[in-house]
Design an enzyme around this catalytic site. Structure first.
Site, PDB file in Angstrom:
ATOM      1  CG  HIS A  31     -65.334  38.695  -3.244  1.00 22.94           C
ATOM      2  ND1 HIS A  31     -65.530  38.294  -4.479  1.00 22.94           N
ATOM      3  CD2 HIS A  31     -64.055  38.491  -2.622  1.00 22.94           C
ATOM      4  CE1 HIS A  31     -64.421  38.020  -4.904  1.00 22.94           C
ATOM      5  NE2 HIS A  31     -63.544  37.987  -3.852  1.00 22.94           N
ATOM      6  CG  ASP A  44     -67.123  40.716  -6.959  1.00 25.02           C
ATOM      7  OD1 ASP A  44     -67.203  40.333  -5.682  1.00 25.02           O
ATOM      8  OD2 ASP A  44     -66.554  41.702  -7.428  1.00 25.02           O
ATOM      9  CG  ASP A  82     -60.508  35.295  -6.475  1.00 27.33           C
ATOM     10  OD1 ASP A  82     -60.889  35.763  -5.411  1.00 27.33           O
ATOM     11  OD2 ASP A  82     -59.917  35.965  -7.314  1.00 27.33           O
ATOM     12  CD  GLU A 102     -62.215  41.195  -3.522  1.00 30.59           C
ATOM     13  OE1 GLU A 102     -61.032  41.244  -3.026  1.00 30.59           O
ATOM     14  OE2 GLU A 102     -62.356  40.803  -4.843  1.00 30.59           O
ATOM     15  CD  GLU A 103     -62.067  39.164  -7.590  1.00 37.11           C
ATOM     16  OE1 GLU A 103     -60.845  40.167  -7.558  1.00 37.11           O
ATOM     17  OE2 GLU A 103     -61.955  38.354  -7.141  1.00 37.11           O
ATOM     18  CG  ASP A 146     -60.686  36.879  -1.368  1.00 34.46           C
ATOM     19  OD1 ASP A 146     -60.981  36.020  -2.392  1.00 34.46           O
ATOM     20  OD2 ASP A 146     -60.746  38.141  -1.853  1.00 34.46           O
ATOM     21  CG  HIS A 179     -57.942  37.935 -11.112  1.00 40.30           C
ATOM     22  ND1 HIS A 179     -57.694  39.041 -10.571  1.00 40.30           N
ATOM     23  CD2 HIS A 179     -58.683  37.468  -9.994  1.00 40.30           C
ATOM     24  CE1 HIS A 179     -58.037  39.389  -9.524  1.00 40.30           C
ATOM     25  NE2 HIS A 179     -58.715  38.358  -9.044  1.00 40.30           N
TER      26      HIS A 179
END
Length: 492
Positions: free
Chosen positions: A76, A78, A115, A145-146, A169, A458
């Site tokens: 992904h 983002d 990530d 995605e996030e 991922d 994150h």
């Protein structure tokens, strides 16, 4: 260019360095997508952008490998935007600043975007390196995605031709994933009922900071503190003081899929309440230091002077909000009965905001199955409904059910053993991967997920292990070379 461009595999790290220079938080992937599109078209590669913003790139097979089963490499575009409180960073404008430290790559004060930026860089490196041998190849790069898996939700059937999907991922070297949790967002609104600030009151802001935070799927069972839950505990104790302390606003967390690292409450109170409040905060500071020792070692509670607000919540709202936040499900709710050391269901009290007309709360509920997901969702709704709030659920996405007969899984396991003399762990991840959504659209796909070691995803503590990236690349390249002509063929 930064020092990471000299790392090996150099082509992958050069792409990742470029990605760091192009802002691409969730919902703002246009610039990075355009750069990738321009680069691919300059190389003569076929590029397709679908209506949702996903990008598909096709590369012809290596001569002699035309009859191999078609492969989709997937990542992904983002990244999660999180910065430390003392860092002034605009994720829509400012580049990420990567640096090397003790065998890891990190970012200065922000999330790194490993990530899924390392996986994305690996996909681009495969497209760029003609020495990598492969059959018919498609690269699928999804958006958002996030924050909502928008790209995976919007992927249309018939867009892709391959039959094997390699998802990049995952975040642990030596682990290969064959399943993941599904999830749903709980969006909660509680009407703001206001009163005037008592005339003899002053204002103080209670701040909670210094927490580790982390990924609400990967780290949810590690006992890390949630700033939002600590704030609820403190407000509950403040209410018990019976000192006339009033609540004006609350805030905490920024993303539903990140464990809240910071939270605050704006309080008004008579001067006579200052000693009791200060004593409570000091006592709780000591308690949290002991309780979270070795898990969250830098929790900081402080009271600072603030401007007097225009309003406070009614006493009834203050009590109901505090109790609802205190009772809100958070953390690991159930362990899997079928798979050892795997979380079945969890919830993350991710975001609290005070807005003009209401207080907004957002939770992300995850589960390996719909029953567990619905059980936690119903409990969450019940708690907030009792407080007079509306609770709406959206963005539900399915889990990826494990397939013990997966041929591509067996190929990856065998290849890992050949390369590193080690059979990797086969796991199901509690974090949400897009594979479950892909499987609903392309049920014939055989899928597997693997990646390098990434820690602290994150959160601004995010880092990626340099040697693990090298092993990830070796595994990816060898797997592509060994894809058979017939998907159903034995890999023994």
């Amino acid at each position: 260019m930064t020092a990471i461009t000299q790392l090996s595999p150099r082509l992958l790290w050069q792409f990742f360095d470029t990605l760091c220079s192009i802002p691409h938080p969730s919902g703002h992937e246009a610039a990075v997508r355009q750069w990738i599109t321009d680069w691919a078209q300059e190389r003569g590669l076929v590029t397709i952008q679908d209506t949702i913003g996903n990008l598909i790139i096709r590369k012809a097979p290596t001569p002699g490998m035309e009859q191999r089963t078609g492969v989709i490499l997937q990542a992904h575009m983002d990244m999660v935007p999180q910065a430390n409180a003392d860092v002034d960073h605009d994720f829509t404008k400012d580049p990420i600043q990567p640096y090397i430290e003790d065998g890891w790559v990190r970012a200065r004060g922000t999330t790194l975007g490993a990530d899924n930026g390392i996986g994305l860089a690996a996909c681009l490196a495969v497209l760029a390196d003609d020495k990598v041998q492969h059959g018919p190849l498609e690269v699928l790069l999804t958006v958002d995605e996030e924050s909502g898996m928008t790209g995976a939700f919007g992927l249309a059937p018939g867009m892709l031709q391959g039959k094997i999907l390699l998802n990049t991922d995952s975040e642990q070297d030596g682990d290969v994933y064959m399943g993941c949790a599904g999830g749903v967002d709980a969006n909660i609104t509680l009407p703001y009922q206001a009163e005037s600030v008592p005339s003899d009151h002053q204002a103080l802001r209670l701040n909670i900071s210094g927490l580790r935070g982390g990924h609400s799927g990967i780290n949810i069972n590690e006992g890390r503190a949630s700033a939002n839950k600590l704030l609820a505990e403190l407000l509950n104790e403040i209410n018990k003081l019976q000192a006339g302390i009033r609540l004006s606003e609350v805030s905490g967390g920024t993303l539903r899929n990140a464990i809240a690292r910071e939270a605050s409450a704006l309080l008004t109170l008579p001067k006579s309440a200052n000693p009791a409040l200060a004593e409570l905060i000091t006592a709780r500071q000591q308690q949290y230091q002991q309780e979270f020792n070795g898990v969250d070692d830098f929790i900081d509670l402080e009271l600072v002077s603030a401007d007097l607000p225009q309003r406070v919540m009614t006493s009834d709202l203050q009590q109901k909000l505090t109790q609802a936040l205190l009772a809100c499900p958070h953390g690991m709710m159930a362990a899997s009965r079928d798979i050892a050391d795997v979380v079945e269901s969890s919830s993350n009290l991710g975001v609290i905001n005070t807005e003009t007309e209401h207080i907004y709360v957002q939770c992300l509920i995850r589960s390996l199955n719909d029953t567990g997901r619905d059980r936690v969702a119903n409990a969450t709704a019940a708690v907030f409904n009792l407080a007079g709030a509306d609770c709406e659920f959206d963005g539900a996405y399915p889990g990826w059910q494990p397939d013990p007969q997966s041929a591509i899984m067996q190929l990856v396991l065998n290849t890992h053993k050949e390369l590193f003399d080690l059979v990797p762990n086969v796991k199901v991840i509690h974090a949400g991967l897009e594979c479950g959504l892909f499987k609903a659209i392309y049920p014939e796909w055989d899928m597997v997920s693997f990646g390098p070691t990434i820690q602290g995803a994150h959160s601004p503590d995010e880092r990626v292990h340099i040697e693990a990236v090298s092993r990830f690349w070796q595994l990816l390249v060898r797997v592509l070379r060994q894809i058979p002509e017939d998907k159903a063929a034995s890999f023994k």
